[in-house]
Design an enzyme around this catalytic site. Structure first.
Site, PDB file in Angstrom:
ATOM      1  N   HIS A  53      -9.084 -17.872 -14.953  1.00 65.57           N
ATOM      2  CA  HIS A  53      -8.397 -16.532 -15.892  1.00 65.57           C
ATOM      3  C   HIS A  53      -7.024 -16.714 -15.838  1.00 65.57           C
ATOM      4  O   HIS A  53      -6.243 -17.513 -15.169  1.00 65.57           O
ATOM      5  CB  HIS A  53      -8.782 -15.232 -15.179  1.00 65.57           C
ATOM      6  CG  HIS A  53      -8.577 -15.233 -13.895  1.00 65.57           C
ATOM      7  ND1 HIS A  53      -7.388 -15.214 -13.111  1.00 65.57           N
ATOM      8  CD2 HIS A  53      -9.486 -15.288 -12.691  1.00 65.57           C
ATOM      9  CE1 HIS A  53      -7.400 -15.050 -11.949  1.00 65.57           C
ATOM     10  NE2 HIS A  53      -8.882 -14.938 -11.462  1.00 65.57           N
TER      11      HIS A  53
HETATM   12  P1  TYD Z   1     -10.766 -12.679  -8.878  1.00 65.04           P
HETATM   13  O1  TYD Z   1      -9.472 -12.487  -8.965  1.00 65.04           O
HETATM   14  O2  TYD Z   1     -11.646 -12.530 -10.186  1.00 65.04           O
HETATM   15  O3  TYD Z   1     -11.374 -14.043  -8.018  1.00 65.04           O
HETATM   16  P2  TYD Z   1     -11.081 -15.361  -8.488  1.00 65.04           P
HETATM   17  O4  TYD Z   1     -10.079 -16.061  -7.591  1.00 65.04           O
HETATM   18  O5  TYD Z   1     -12.304 -16.286  -8.475  1.00 65.04           O
HETATM   19  O6  TYD Z   1     -10.444 -15.414  -9.883  1.00 65.04           O
HETATM   20  O7  TYD Z   1     -11.467 -11.424  -7.665  1.00 65.04           O
HETATM   21  C1  TYD Z   1     -12.774 -11.115  -7.465  1.00 65.04           C
HETATM   22  C2  TYD Z   1     -13.087  -9.911  -6.997  1.00 65.04           C
HETATM   23  O8  TYD Z   1     -12.212  -9.474  -5.819  1.00 65.04           O
HETATM   24  C3  TYD Z   1     -12.755  -8.984  -8.204  1.00 65.04           C
HETATM   25  O9  TYD Z   1     -13.955  -8.930  -8.948  1.00 65.04           O
HETATM   26  C4  TYD Z   1     -11.975  -7.735  -7.452  1.00 65.04           C
HETATM   27  C5  TYD Z   1     -11.863  -8.378  -6.202  1.00 65.04           C
HETATM   28  N1  TYD Z   1     -10.318  -8.169  -5.852  1.00 65.04           N
HETATM   29  C6  TYD Z   1      -9.961  -7.264  -5.143  1.00 65.04           C
HETATM   30  O10 TYD Z   1     -10.469  -6.185  -5.118  1.00 65.04           O
HETATM   31  N2  TYD Z   1      -8.325  -7.273  -4.995  1.00 65.04           N
HETATM   32  C7  TYD Z   1      -7.710  -8.435  -5.142  1.00 65.04           C
HETATM   33  O11 TYD Z   1      -6.656  -8.462  -4.807  1.00 65.04           O
HETATM   34  C8  TYD Z   1      -8.163  -9.509  -5.579  1.00 65.04           C
HETATM   35  C9  TYD Z   1      -7.536 -10.663  -6.116  1.00 65.04           C
HETATM   36  C10 TYD Z   1      -9.650  -9.272  -6.309  1.00 65.04           C
END
Ligand code: TYD
Length: 135
Positions: free
Chosen positions: A52
């Site tokens: 993303h």
């Molecule tokens: P995401 O950033 O989508 O993970 P990836 O590293 O695979 O892109 O985050 C995964 C989930 O974790 C997201 O749906 C919400 C939660 N999340 C939080 O609640 N707080 C945070 O600071 C982060 C980074 C993620």
């Protein structure tokens, strides 16, 4: 303050027979004030995280342990950065599509960002990202 280009930032390394120490601060080493810290760990072999971009958020990522690759896309070209030491990290400006992959066993990715978590800041569709980037 923000930079406009991704950049590997080498951190101070305080060598010591008792074990080495590195650190980063704003404004000493990284170009933004830290609002949030999170980390990615226990990644099963072959998994990919973080496909993303962020509309506003900037990040700085360090491989505290083990290794992984960060693949950045600027809307036109892709660039791969391999992180495998805890004394440097990758600064990622806003509006770069980013993917974390090739995690080694027991790797630990430490990520700091300049804002609190907000789902509204995510761009999760690559076509939408490219359109916004090339506007
Ligand atoms: P995401 O950033 O989508 O993970 P990836 O590293 O695979 O892109 O985050 C995964 C989930 O974790 C997201 O749906 C919400 C939660 N999340 C939080 O609640 N707080 C945070 O600071 C982060 C980074 C993620």
């Amino acid at each position: 303050m923000s930079h406009f280009k991704p950049e590997l930032i080498y951190l101070p390394k305080i060598l010591d027979k008792r074990g080495n120490l590195s650190f980063y601060e704003y404004p000493g080493q990284i170009p933004f004030e830290i609002a949030r810290t999170y980390w990615i760990y226990d990644v099963p072999g072959g998994e990919v995280r973080g496909s993303h971009a962020f509309k506003k958020q900037q990040e700085f990522i360090v491989a505290l342990s083990g290794s992984f690759d960060i693949v950045l896309h600027n809307g036109k070209d892709e660039e791969r950065f391999s992180l495998n030491r805890s004394y440097y990290g990758l600064y990622i400006p806003k509006m770069y599509w980013r993917r974390l992959e090739n995690f080694s066993t027991n790797s630990l990715a430490l990520i700091v960002s300049d804002r609190l978590y907000s789902e509204a800041d995510y761009i999760r569709d690559f076509e939408e990202f490219k359109n916004l980037k090339n506007e």
